[in-house]
Structures are given as structure tokens and as C-alpha cells.
Scaffold this motif. Structure first.
Motif, PDB file in Angstrom:
ATOM      1  N   THR A  52       0.826  -1.205   0.000  1.00 46.65           N
ATOM      2  CA  THR A  52       0.000   0.000   0.000  1.00 46.65           C
ATOM      3  C   THR A  52       0.858   1.251   0.000  1.00 46.65           C
ATOM      4  OG1 THR A  52      -0.182  -0.129   2.406  1.00 46.65           O
ATOM      5  CG2 THR A  52      -1.988  -1.075   1.135  1.00 46.65           C
ATOM      6  N   ARG A  53       2.019   1.212   0.642  1.00 45.28           N
ATOM      7  CA  ARG A  53       2.903   2.389   0.645  1.00 45.28           C
ATOM      8  C   ARG A  53       3.438   2.652  -0.762  1.00 45.28           C
ATOM      9  NH1 ARG A  53       5.588   5.765   4.248  1.00 45.28           N
ATOM     10  NH2 ARG A  53       7.627   6.431   3.541  1.00 45.28           N
ATOM     11  N   VAL A  54       3.783   1.615  -1.467  1.00 45.16           N
ATOM     12  CA  VAL A  54       4.264   1.763  -2.847  1.00 45.16           C
ATOM     13  C   VAL A  54       3.155   2.348  -3.718  1.00 45.16           C
ATOM     14  CG1 VAL A  54       5.102   0.529  -4.882  1.00 45.16           C
ATOM     15  CG2 VAL A  54       5.935  -0.107  -2.615  1.00 45.16           C
ATOM     16  N   GLU A  55       1.961   1.811  -3.577  1.00 39.45           N
ATOM     17  CA  GLU A  55       0.830   2.298  -4.373  1.00 39.45           C
ATOM     18  C   GLU A  55       0.500   3.747  -4.035  1.00 39.45           C
ATOM     19  OE1 GLU A  55      -2.057  -0.660  -3.389  1.00 39.45           O
ATOM     20  OE2 GLU A  55      -1.210  -2.124  -4.787  1.00 39.45           O
ATOM     21  N   ASP A  56       0.519   4.103  -2.750  1.00 40.01           N
ATOM     22  CA  ASP A  56       0.253   5.481  -2.329  1.00 40.01           C
ATOM     23  C   ASP A  56       1.300   6.436  -2.898  1.00 40.01           C
ATOM     24  OD1 ASP A  56      -1.927   4.544  -0.924  1.00 40.01           O
ATOM     25  OD2 ASP A  56      -0.936   4.644   1.039  1.00 40.01           O
ATOM     26  N   ALA A  57       2.563   6.018  -2.887  1.00 37.99           N
ATOM     27  CA  ALA A  57       3.634   6.857  -3.437  1.00 37.99           C
ATOM     28  C   ALA A  57       3.457   7.042  -4.938  1.00 37.99           C
ATOM     29  CB  ALA A  57       5.003   6.237  -3.138  1.00 37.99           C
ATOM     30  N   TRP A  58       3.019   6.001  -5.625  1.00 37.48           N
ATOM     31  CA  TRP A  58       2.773   6.071  -7.067  1.00 37.48           C
ATOM     32  C   TRP A  58       1.676   7.090  -7.374  1.00 37.48           C
ATOM     33  CZ3 TRP A  58       5.144   4.007 -11.273  1.00 37.48           C
ATOM     34  CH2 TRP A  58       4.454   4.015 -12.475  1.00 37.48           C
ATOM     35  N   VAL A  59       0.578   7.003  -6.649  1.00 37.70           N
ATOM     36  CA  VAL A  59      -0.548   7.927  -6.848  1.00 37.70           C
ATOM     37  C   VAL A  59      -0.125   9.359  -6.533  1.00 37.70           C
ATOM     38  CG1 VAL A  59      -2.825   8.577  -5.975  1.00 37.70           C
ATOM     39  CG2 VAL A  59      -2.328   6.191  -6.482  1.00 37.70           C
ATOM     40  N   ALA A  60       0.585   9.543  -5.430  1.00 36.99           N
ATOM     41  CA  ALA A  60       1.032  10.881  -5.049  1.00 36.99           C
ATOM     42  C   ALA A  60       1.964  11.473  -6.101  1.00 36.99           C
ATOM     43  CB  ALA A  60       1.731  10.837  -3.682  1.00 36.99           C
ATOM     44  N   GLY A  61       2.836  10.662  -6.659  1.00 37.91           N
ATOM     45  CA  GLY A  61       3.738  11.137  -7.717  1.00 37.91           C
ATOM     46  C   GLY A  61       2.985  11.571  -8.957  1.00 37.91           C
ATOM     47  N   HIS A  62       1.982  10.797  -9.335  1.00 36.12           N
ATOM     48  CA  HIS A  62       1.170  11.172 -10.498  1.00 36.12           C
ATOM     49  C   HIS A  62       0.394  12.453 -10.245  1.00 36.12           C
ATOM     50  CE1 HIS A  62       1.623   7.988 -13.497  1.00 36.12           C
ATOM     51  NE2 HIS A  62       1.945   7.224 -12.470  1.00 36.12           N
ATOM     52  N   GLU A  63      -0.111  12.617  -9.028  1.00 39.58           N
ATOM     53  CA  GLU A  63      -0.839  13.845  -8.690  1.00 39.58           C
ATOM     54  C   GLU A  63       0.081  15.060  -8.732  1.00 39.58           C
ATOM     55  OE1 GLU A  63      -2.567  12.886  -4.921  1.00 39.58           O
ATOM     56  OE2 GLU A  63      -4.212  11.744  -5.827  1.00 39.58           O
ATOM     57  N   ARG A  64       1.309  14.921  -8.205  1.00 39.84           N
ATOM     58  CA  ARG A  64       2.270  16.028  -8.267  1.00 39.84           C
ATOM     59  C   ARG A  64       2.597  16.383  -9.702  1.00 39.84           C
ATOM     60  NH1 ARG A  64       4.734  13.176  -4.177  1.00 39.84           N
ATOM     61  NH2 ARG A  64       6.350  12.422  -5.571  1.00 39.84           N
ATOM     62  N   ALA A  65       2.814  15.374 -10.542  1.00 38.90           N
ATOM     63  CA  ALA A  65       3.136  15.621 -11.954  1.00 38.90           C
ATOM     64  C   ALA A  65       1.964  16.312 -12.654  1.00 38.90           C
ATOM     65  CB  ALA A  65       3.469  14.309 -12.654  1.00 38.90           C
ATOM     66  N   ALA A  66       0.752  15.880 -12.376  1.00 41.61           N
ATOM     67  CA  ALA A  66      -0.425  16.493 -12.997  1.00 41.61           C
ATOM     68  C   ALA A  66      -0.553  17.956 -12.587  1.00 41.61           C
ATOM     69  CB  ALA A  66      -1.689  15.719 -12.617  1.00 41.61           C
ATOM     70  N   ARG A  67      -0.304  18.274 -11.317  1.00 40.62           N
ATOM     71  CA  ARG A  67      -0.377  19.674 -10.856  1.00 40.62           C
ATOM     72  C   ARG A  67       0.675  20.527 -11.558  1.00 40.62           C
ATOM     73  NH1 ARG A  67      -1.318  17.269  -5.888  1.00 40.62           N
ATOM     74  NH2 ARG A  67       0.838  17.556  -5.226  1.00 40.62           N
ATOM     75  N   ARG A  68       1.869  19.982 -11.753  1.00 41.57           N
ATOM     76  CA  ARG A  68       2.933  20.745 -12.417  1.00 41.57           C
ATOM     77  C   ARG A  68       2.601  21.013 -13.892  1.00 41.57           C
ATOM     78  NH1 ARG A  68       8.196  17.640 -10.017  1.00 41.57           N
ATOM     79  NH2 ARG A  68       8.070  18.507  -7.920  1.00 41.57           N
ATOM     80  N   LEU A  69       1.912  20.059 -14.494  1.00 38.78           N
ATOM     81  CA  LEU A  69       1.594  20.189 -15.924  1.00 38.78           C
ATOM     82  C   LEU A  69       0.326  20.995 -16.190  1.00 38.78           C
ATOM     83  CD1 LEU A  69       2.424  16.568 -17.109  1.00 38.78           C
ATOM     84  CD2 LEU A  69       3.776  18.646 -17.478  1.00 38.78           C
ATOM     85  N   GLU A  70      -0.467  21.292 -15.170  1.00 39.80           N
ATOM     86  CA  GLU A  70      -1.732  21.997 -15.368  1.00 39.80           C
ATOM     87  C   GLU A  70      -1.571  23.287 -16.152  1.00 39.80           C
ATOM     88  OE1 GLU A  70      -3.647  22.643 -11.639  1.00 39.80           O
ATOM     89  OE2 GLU A  70      -4.500  20.622 -11.599  1.00 39.80           O
TER      90      GLU A  70
END
Length: 74
Positions: A52-70
Motif C-alpha cells: 500500500t505504501r508503494v501504491e500510495d507513493a505512485w498515486v502521489a507522484g502522479h498527482e504532483r506531476a499532474a499539478r505541475r503540468l496543469e
């Protein structure tokens, strides 16, 4: 760790402590210092990461990338 009385050894306790420290937010370099390892690769073998920690880190990374690309997407 109830029920582990027969399986507890100093080695098992080091694995448990390293994993708990990581799970509670301590970084690998700090854990390396605590355990007295010369190489970070040794420390990495002691830390067991929950799926679950790996999956949470994956989701958080994608969210950070999406915010940067907005602002860049037109």
C-alpha cells in the motif's frame, strides 16, 4: 509482534525496526546511520515496504506531476 516469541532473533528485530522506522517516515540514509551500515544497499535489504505504501507513493507522484503540468497544457 505477538505470537512471534519463538521466531524473535536480533536479526529479525533489526528487520522489524528498520521497516517500522521507514513506515513512520524516517528516510533510508537515517536508517542506514541507525543500523550502522556502510552501504545503503544493505539497509535497503532490511526495509520491507508494504504494497500500500508503494501504491500510495505512485498515486502521489502522479498527482504532483499532474499539478505541475496543469499550467502547461493548452
Amino acid at each position: 509482534m505477538p505470537g512471534w516469541a519463538d521466531a524473535l532473533t536480533p536479526h529479525v528485530l533489526r528487520h522489524f525496526c528498520a521497516s517500522e522506522l521507514y513506515l513512520n517516515g524516517l528516510d533510508l540514509i537515517s536508517i542506514q546511520e541507525v543500523l550502522g551500515h556502510l552501504w545503503i544497499a544493505t539497509t535497503m535489504r532490511y526495509v520491507h515496504v508494504h504494497r500500500t505504501r508503494v501504491e500510495d507513493a505512485w498515486v502521489a507522484g502522479h498527482e504532483r506531476a499532474a499539478r505541475r503540468l496543469e499550467g502547461l497544457v493548452r
